[in-house]
Motif scaffolding. Structure first.
Motif, short mmCIF file in Angstrom:
data_model
loop_
_atom_site.label_atom_id
_atom_site.label_comp_id
_atom_site.label_asym_id
_atom_site.label_seq_id
_atom_site.Cartn_x
_atom_site.Cartn_y
_atom_site.Cartn_z
N PRO A 13 -6.47 16.05 6.83
CA PRO A 13 -6.11 17.26 6.08
C PRO A 13 -5.94 16.99 4.59
CG PRO A 13 -4.16 16.35 7.11
CD PRO A 13 -5.33 15.50 7.58
N LEU A 14 -6.07 18.05 3.81
CA LEU A 14 -5.78 17.98 2.38
C LEU A 14 -4.74 19.05 2.04
CD1 LEU A 14 -9.25 17.43 0.61
CD2 LEU A 14 -7.31 15.87 0.66
N TRP A 15 -3.64 19.04 2.76
CA TRP A 15 -2.60 20.04 2.56
C TRP A 15 -2.04 19.95 1.14
CZ3 TRP A 15 -0.38 17.73 7.60
CH2 TRP A 15 -1.10 18.22 8.71
N ASP A 16 -1.56 21.09 0.66
CA ASP A 16 -1.04 21.17 -0.71
C ASP A 16 0.07 20.16 -0.96
OD1 ASP A 16 -2.82 23.20 -1.19
OD2 ASP A 16 -1.35 24.81 -0.95
N GLU A 17 0.88 19.90 0.07
CA GLU A 17 2.01 18.99 -0.11
C GLU A 17 1.60 17.59 -0.53
OE1 GLU A 17 3.37 22.17 2.78
OE2 GLU A 17 1.54 21.04 2.34
N TYR A 18 0.38 17.19 -0.20
CA TYR A 18 -0.07 15.85 -0.56
C TYR A 18 -0.25 15.68 -2.07
CZ TYR A 18 -0.82 14.82 4.37
OH TYR A 18 -0.63 14.61 5.71
N ALA A 19 -0.32 16.79 -2.80
CA ALA A 19 -0.42 16.70 -4.26
C ALA A 19 0.83 16.03 -4.85
CB ALA A 19 -0.63 18.08 -4.87
N ASP A 20 1.95 16.15 -4.15
CA ASP A 20 3.18 15.51 -4.64
C ASP A 20 3.06 13.99 -4.65
OD1 ASP A 20 4.32 17.99 -4.93
OD2 ASP A 20 5.38 17.95 -3.00
N HIS A 21 2.18 13.45 -3.81
CA HIS A 21 2.03 12.01 -3.71
C HIS A 21 1.44 11.39 -4.98
CE1 HIS A 21 2.27 11.52 0.93
NE2 HIS A 21 2.85 12.66 0.57
N ILE A 22 0.75 12.19 -5.78
CA ILE A 22 0.08 11.63 -6.96
C ILE A 22 0.62 12.25 -8.26
CG2 ILE A 22 -2.02 10.88 -5.79
CD1 ILE A 22 -3.35 13.49 -6.75
N LYS A 23 1.86 12.75 -8.20
CA LYS A 23 2.45 13.28 -9.42
C LYS A 23 2.81 12.14 -10.37
CE LYS A 23 4.45 17.72 -8.05
NZ LYS A 23 5.73 18.48 -7.85
N SER A 24 2.65 12.41 -11.66
CA SER A 24 3.01 11.44 -12.71
C SER A 24 4.03 12.06 -13.65
CB SER A 24 1.76 11.04 -13.49
OG SER A 24 2.09 10.34 -14.67
N ASP A 25 4.91 11.22 -14.17
CA ASP A 25 5.90 11.69 -15.14
C ASP A 25 5.31 11.89 -16.53
OD1 ASP A 25 7.92 11.62 -13.23
OD2 ASP A 25 8.49 9.55 -13.73
N ILE A 26 4.20 11.20 -16.82
CA ILE A 26 3.69 11.23 -18.20
C ILE A 26 2.24 11.66 -18.32
CG2 ILE A 26 5.34 9.46 -18.94
CD1 ILE A 26 3.04 7.43 -18.81
N ALA A 27 1.56 11.89 -17.18
CA ALA A 27 0.15 12.31 -17.21
C ALA A 27 -0.06 13.41 -16.18
CB ALA A 27 -0.77 11.12 -16.93
N ASP A 28 -1.28 13.93 -16.12
CA ASP A 28 -1.56 15.00 -15.15
C ASP A 28 -1.38 14.52 -13.72
OD1 ASP A 28 -2.25 16.92 -17.15
OD2 ASP A 28 -4.24 16.01 -17.33
N ILE A 29 -1.86 13.31 -13.43
CA ILE A 29 -1.74 12.72 -12.10
C ILE A 29 -1.68 11.20 -12.24
CG2 ILE A 29 -2.84 14.53 -10.69
CD1 ILE A 29 -5.49 13.12 -10.99
N ASN A 30 -1.25 10.52 -11.19
CA ASN A 30 -1.40 9.06 -11.19
C ASN A 30 -2.44 8.66 -10.16
OD1 ASN A 30 -0.23 8.15 -8.61
ND2 ASN A 30 1.72 8.87 -9.43
N ASN A 31 -2.84 7.41 -10.19
CA ASN A 31 -4.01 7.01 -9.39
C ASN A 31 -3.68 6.39 -8.04
OD1 ASN A 31 -3.15 4.40 -10.30
ND2 ASN A 31 -5.27 3.64 -10.18
N ILE A 32 -2.43 6.43 -7.61
CA ILE A 32 -2.13 5.90 -6.29
C ILE A 32 -0.94 6.65 -5.70
CG2 ILE A 32 -0.53 4.08 -7.03
CD1 ILE A 32 -2.02 2.28 -4.92
N GLY A 33 -1.00 6.90 -4.40
CA GLY A 33 0.04 7.67 -3.74
C GLY A 33 1.15 6.80 -3.19
N LYS A 34 1.77 7.30 -2.14
CA LYS A 34 2.88 6.60 -1.50
C LYS A 34 2.34 5.61 -0.47
CE LYS A 34 5.73 10.75 -1.99
NZ LYS A 34 6.54 11.79 -1.28
N GLY A 35 3.25 4.96 0.22
CA GLY A 35 2.84 4.03 1.27
C GLY A 35 2.22 4.75 2.45
N GLU A 36 2.61 6.01 2.66
CA GLU A 36 2.07 6.79 3.76
C GLU A 36 0.88 7.62 3.28
OE1 GLU A 36 5.20 7.45 2.50
OE2 GLU A 36 6.31 6.02 3.74
#
Length: 487
Positions: free
Chosen positions: A407-430
């Motif tokens: 799945p590509l559920w919307d909640e997975y977008a939280d896994h690549i949030k960045s504090d200083i850029a649009d997104i970061n390039n790696i998610g969580k361990g899960e």
């Protein structure tokens, strides 16, 4: 392809021949036993009664082999029956090699005439050998099997030649994956793609460092910073006269010709030492374009392959860097070993210029995908509609390059949030494979898209039936099967 596949209406009386028998056969048909002695017929009958699936008879001047096709019933679908015959081709090849058979006739005696093609496919894929770089003549093992001749009322010469073209595409992909970095850097990879295009008739344009910089492909340029060699961005286009699609299909392949992990260095052994295979997605795209052009499939298809190696030298990008991508989005680099998605993101954004019908990307992207489904399947996810996803899954079953949709559920977008850029390039361990897909999704605005994470089956460290050891050419047969039905 050194092993030739041809069609014939009949087979000689004295010839090495494999007969495909229907499930449940107890008595040999006359055509499969005309020159057998009574003792040989009795032996074959006894073997069939004992439920043997592969039987070998040495006639001295020639040999007979008997393969029993599986019954299509219960859980054994037609697709699984075809896969069983591919595996029978693998088992048969061991006998052919031992018997030094040069030309094998394949005679399908089943009621459905559906056995000759998958059996030949299994034999041919097993017979593949990477030529390699050995100089010792004793170490070189030239293949003995030179020709497969398919004899079946239910198939045509055109079908046999189509299979041959697809297999050439698979072998091209395997050869590219098996080549080491010092024989296949980004420039050499691009040259190999161009050479393939010249051979079968698709156009190739290679963008060099200057043009990549002019396009501001920040992902590809960042990964390349630590390399002593420049990157390439290769555009392959197959557009035959009479193409049936108004908008092209675009295939995108990860082309990391070697991945050290960059400054987020991979451990070795058992991790970095096989990373010449990290361009298997780009190799698959090349193999598909080759097969389509070789078989003159009336489809407009474009292949995009960004290529570089990922090394920790010089001014290599570092964790914490923020890069601006071709699309304009900014990415905080949290791990330089999550580099493949950076290359792919630039290429996916670039694909929008073609107003594509559908974009498919292929990458050895995450260990998470390999851990999830192993070498037995391909992880996929995307924004394509249900009809397109179903068609892809059906192609996966037909070729036994099976797809598992994540799945590509919307909640997975939280896994690549960045504090200083649009997104970061790696998610969580899960959900690592999904967060990688979610990253790529941000660069696919404006068209339907499917991502294939082929990390599990793309490169095998131990032999696995007809897929062999090393590069498998995975996703070439799957993608060709899907596309040819779009024509």
């Amino acid at each position: 392809m050194s092993l030739a596949l041809t069609y014939a209406a009949d087979f000689p009386a004295i010839a090495d021949t494999v007969f495909i028998l229907p499930a449940g056969t107890t008595d040999l048909p006359v055509t499969a036993a005309a020159d057998l002695s009574e003792a040989a017929r009795t032996y074959v009958a006894e073997q069939l009664a004992a439920d043997a699936k592969l039987i070998r008879i040495n006639q001295y001047s020639h040999r007979h082999y008997y393969v029993v096709a599986p019954a299509v019933e219960g859980k054994t679908t037609a697709h699984l029956a075809a896969e069983s015959l591919r595996k029978s081709g693998f088992q048969l090849h061991a006998h052919l090699k031992s018997d030094k058979v040069q030309t094998l006739y394949i005679n399908d005696l089943t009621d459905t005439d559906s056995g000759a093609l998958p059996l030949a496919e299994g034999v041919a894929l097993t017979a593949y050998q990477f030529e390699g770089y050995k100089t010792d003549d004793k170490a070189k093992k030239a293949p003995v099997l030179e020709k497969l001749v398919l004899v079946s009322a239910g198939i045509t010469a055109e079908q046999v030649q189509e299979l041959a073209g697809v297999l050439e595409g698979v072998f091209l992909a395997r050869n590219l994956v098996n080549a080491p970095l010092n024989k296949l850097n980004a420039i050499q990879f691009a040259e190999q793609m161009a050479e393939a295009g010249e051979k079968v008739g698709f156009h190739t344009e290679i963008l060099d460092l200057v043009r990549i910089e002019a396009l501001r492909m920040g992902g590809l340029l960042a990964v390349n910073q630590g390399s002593p060699e420049p990157p390439t961005f290769t555009i392959m286009e197959y557009k035959p006269e009479g193409a049936t699609n108004a908008k092209p299909y675009v295939l995108v392949g990860k082309g990391v010709v070697f991945d050290t992990g960059g400054l987020s260095l991979k451990p070795t052994p058992n991790s970095m030492d096989m990373m010449k295979c990290d361009m298997a997605g780009g190799a698959a795209v090349t193999g598909v374009l080759y097969a389509l052009a070789k078989n003159r499939v009336p489809l407009h298809v474009i292949g995009l392959v960004p290529a570089t190696d990922n090394r920790p030298g010089g001014v290599a990008f570092v964790p914490g860097d923020v890069i601006t991508m071709y699309s304009g989005l900014t990415v905080e680099v949290m791990n330089t070993d999550a580099e493949g998605r950076l290359l792919l993101a630039d290429a996916l954004a670039f694909a929008k210029k073609y107003n594509p019908e559908l974009v498919l990307d292929f990458a050895t992207l995450t260990g998470a995908a390999a851990r999830a489904v192993g070498k037995e399947g391909i992880v996929c996810m995307g924004t394509a509609d249900n009809e397109q996803m179903l068609a892809l899954k059906q192609a996966g079953h037909r070729t036994h390059e099976r797809l598992v949709e994540f799945p590509l559920w919307d909640e997975y977008a939280d896994h690549i949030k960045s504090d200083i850029a649009d997104i970061n390039n790696i998610g969580k361990g899960e959900a690592g494979a999904i967060s990688a897909g979610k990253f790529l999704e941000r660069f696919t605005e404006g068209y339907p898209w499917v991502h294939f994470d082929i990390a599990g089956p793309a490169f095998l460290t131990a032999p696995d039936s007809y897929r062999g050891k090393g590069g498998t050419g995975t996703a070439v047969r799957l993608t060709y099967d899907f596309l040819v039905r779009r024509a």
